[in-house]
Design an enzyme around this catalytic site. Sequence first.
Site, PDB file in Angstrom:
ATOM      1  N   ILE A 110      19.529  32.969  -0.620  1.00  0.00           N
ATOM      2  CA  ILE A 110      18.200  33.108   0.444  1.00  0.00           C
ATOM      3  C   ILE A 110      17.273  34.126   0.383  1.00  0.00           C
ATOM      4  O   ILE A 110      17.845  35.385   0.011  1.00  0.00           O
ATOM      5  CB  ILE A 110      19.113  33.136   1.902  1.00  0.00           C
ATOM      6  CG1 ILE A 110      19.993  31.862   2.114  1.00  0.00           C
ATOM      7  CG2 ILE A 110      17.972  33.179   2.871  1.00  0.00           C
ATOM      8  CD1 ILE A 110      19.276  30.562   2.144  1.00  0.00           C
ATOM      9  N   GLY A 145      29.146  17.849  -0.166  1.00  0.00           N
ATOM     10  CA  GLY A 145      29.062  17.887   1.476  1.00  0.00           C
ATOM     11  C   GLY A 145      30.095  17.688   2.215  1.00  0.00           C
ATOM     12  O   GLY A 145      29.865  17.306   3.353  1.00  0.00           O
ATOM     13  N   SER A 146      31.234  18.174   1.808  1.00  0.00           N
ATOM     14  CA  SER A 146      32.420  17.716   2.630  1.00  0.00           C
ATOM     15  C   SER A 146      32.390  18.745   3.762  1.00  0.00           C
ATOM     16  O   SER A 146      32.962  18.283   4.966  1.00  0.00           O
ATOM     17  CB  SER A 146      33.743  18.007   1.675  1.00  0.00           C
ATOM     18  OG  SER A 146      34.113  19.300   1.394  1.00  0.00           O
ATOM     19  N   ASN A 167      27.171  31.540   6.380  1.00  0.00           N
ATOM     20  CA  ASN A 167      27.494  30.966   4.971  1.00  0.00           C
ATOM     21  C   ASN A 167      29.225  30.972   4.861  1.00  0.00           C
ATOM     22  O   ASN A 167      29.940  31.709   5.450  1.00  0.00           O
ATOM     23  CB  ASN A 167      27.083  31.727   3.750  1.00  0.00           C
ATOM     24  CG  ASN A 167      27.536  31.024   2.318  1.00  0.00           C
ATOM     25  OD1 ASN A 167      27.551  29.948   2.152  1.00  0.00           O
ATOM     26  ND2 ASN A 167      28.012  32.099   1.325  1.00  0.00           N
ATOM     27  N   HIS A 209      32.531  30.869   2.209  1.00  0.00           N
ATOM     28  CA  HIS A 209      32.509  31.228   0.874  1.00  0.00           C
ATOM     29  C   HIS A 209      34.132  31.319   0.408  1.00  0.00           C
ATOM     30  O   HIS A 209      35.076  31.706   1.314  1.00  0.00           O
ATOM     31  CB  HIS A 209      31.984  32.809   0.452  1.00  0.00           C
ATOM     32  CG  HIS A 209      32.061  33.146  -0.905  1.00  0.00           C
ATOM     33  ND1 HIS A 209      31.095  32.880  -1.860  1.00  0.00           N
ATOM     34  CD2 HIS A 209      33.139  34.129  -1.459  1.00  0.00           C
ATOM     35  CE1 HIS A 209      31.657  33.261  -2.931  1.00  0.00           C
ATOM     36  NE2 HIS A 209      32.805  33.893  -2.982  1.00  0.00           N
ATOM     37  N   ARG A 248      21.543  28.189  -3.801  1.00  0.00           N
ATOM     38  CA  ARG A 248      20.409  28.982  -4.000  1.00  0.00           C
ATOM     39  C   ARG A 248      20.557  30.108  -3.095  1.00  0.00           C
ATOM     40  O   ARG A 248      21.053  30.243  -1.938  1.00  0.00           O
ATOM     41  CB  ARG A 248      19.265  28.520  -3.657  1.00  0.00           C
ATOM     42  CG  ARG A 248      18.875  27.342  -4.515  1.00  0.00           C
ATOM     43  CD  ARG A 248      17.429  26.952  -4.667  1.00  0.00           C
ATOM     44  NE  ARG A 248      17.484  26.018  -5.789  1.00  0.00           N
ATOM     45  CZ  ARG A 248      17.183  26.416  -7.001  1.00  0.00           C
ATOM     46  NH1 ARG A 248      16.697  27.390  -7.304  1.00  0.00           N
ATOM     47  NH2 ARG A 248      17.352  25.638  -8.057  1.00  0.00           N
TER      48      ARG A 248
HETATM   49  C1  GRF Z   1      32.915  25.123  -0.593  1.00  0.00           C
HETATM   50  O1  GRF Z   1      33.811  25.490  -1.277  1.00  0.00           O
HETATM   51  C2  GRF Z   1      32.049  26.487  -0.021  1.00  0.00           C
HETATM   52  O2  GRF Z   1      32.987  27.487   0.179  1.00  0.00           O
HETATM   53  C3  GRF Z   1      31.280  26.745  -1.062  1.00  0.00           C
HETATM   54  O3  GRF Z   1      30.907  25.698  -1.998  1.00  0.00           O
HETATM   55  C4  GRF Z   1      31.877  24.550  -1.451  1.00  0.00           C
HETATM   56  C5  GRF Z   1      31.059  23.326  -0.828  1.00  0.00           C
HETATM   57  O4  GRF Z   1      31.594  22.322  -0.891  1.00  0.00           O
HETATM   58  N1  GRF Z   1      30.191  27.779  -0.500  1.00  0.00           N
HETATM   59  P1  GRF Z   1      31.159  21.004  -0.049  1.00  0.00           P
HETATM   60  O5  GRF Z   1      29.824  20.517  -0.821  1.00  0.00           O
HETATM   61  O6  GRF Z   1      30.928  21.172   1.394  1.00  0.00           O
HETATM   62  O7  GRF Z   1      32.297  19.923  -0.467  1.00  0.00           O
END
Ligand code: GRF
Length: 188
Positions: free
Chosen positions: A93, A12-13, A107, A109, A91
């Site tokens: 969607i 969740g950063s 999203n 990525h 997951r």
């Molecule tokens: C991130 O690298 C994002 O690009 C990918 O999942 C990771 C989530 O990291 N979809 P965090 O949980 O927000 O730290």
Amino acid sequence: MNNIAVFASGYGSNFQAIIDSIKSNYLSASIKLLVSDKPNCLAIERAHFENIPVFSFKAKNYPSKELYEKKILKQLDKYNIELIVLAGYMRIIGETLLKGFKGKILNIHPSLLPNYKGKDAIGQAIIDKAKITGVTVHYVNEELDSGEIVEQVSLDITNLKTRNEIELEIHKIEHKLYPKVIKKVLEG
Ligand code: GRF
């Protein structure tokens, strides 16, 4: 209103970066709900700490994606959510949410899409001996990591020695880019 829901499954950063950008008044939005398919993840702890309501579920307790997504939709309606922000939601969607929130799901990525779609994009770039990778924010459609790209930032990884170093730099980019794109999308 700018009511948003964040979906997360892990650390969740990015969720935290969005929370912080609202607190600092950079982003004018309100996170009304965190949705998670991992009832014990750190993202949920962050939500509790910030007094953000949580809807968590275990997919295996539902006979189909349609049924748990219908439950999610009800929650999104309850909080008048206008934009869904996927931040490490693990997951795919499904139709139910895609129909309910057409063109309203973002999203992030960790690659320069269309390169390295799907799981472990950073690992894919390393195996590929890529010199450059990066981060993409895009809209979500029926095809995995293939919706319209909103913004991309590239990262030269030729001088980064370990996976850890690459992850760190990718995260730094993400934490700036996601609030910026959400702001842009909400402001139209
Ligand atoms: C991130 O690298 C994002 O690009 C990918 O999942 C990771 C989530 O990291 N979809 P965090 O949980 O927000 O730290």
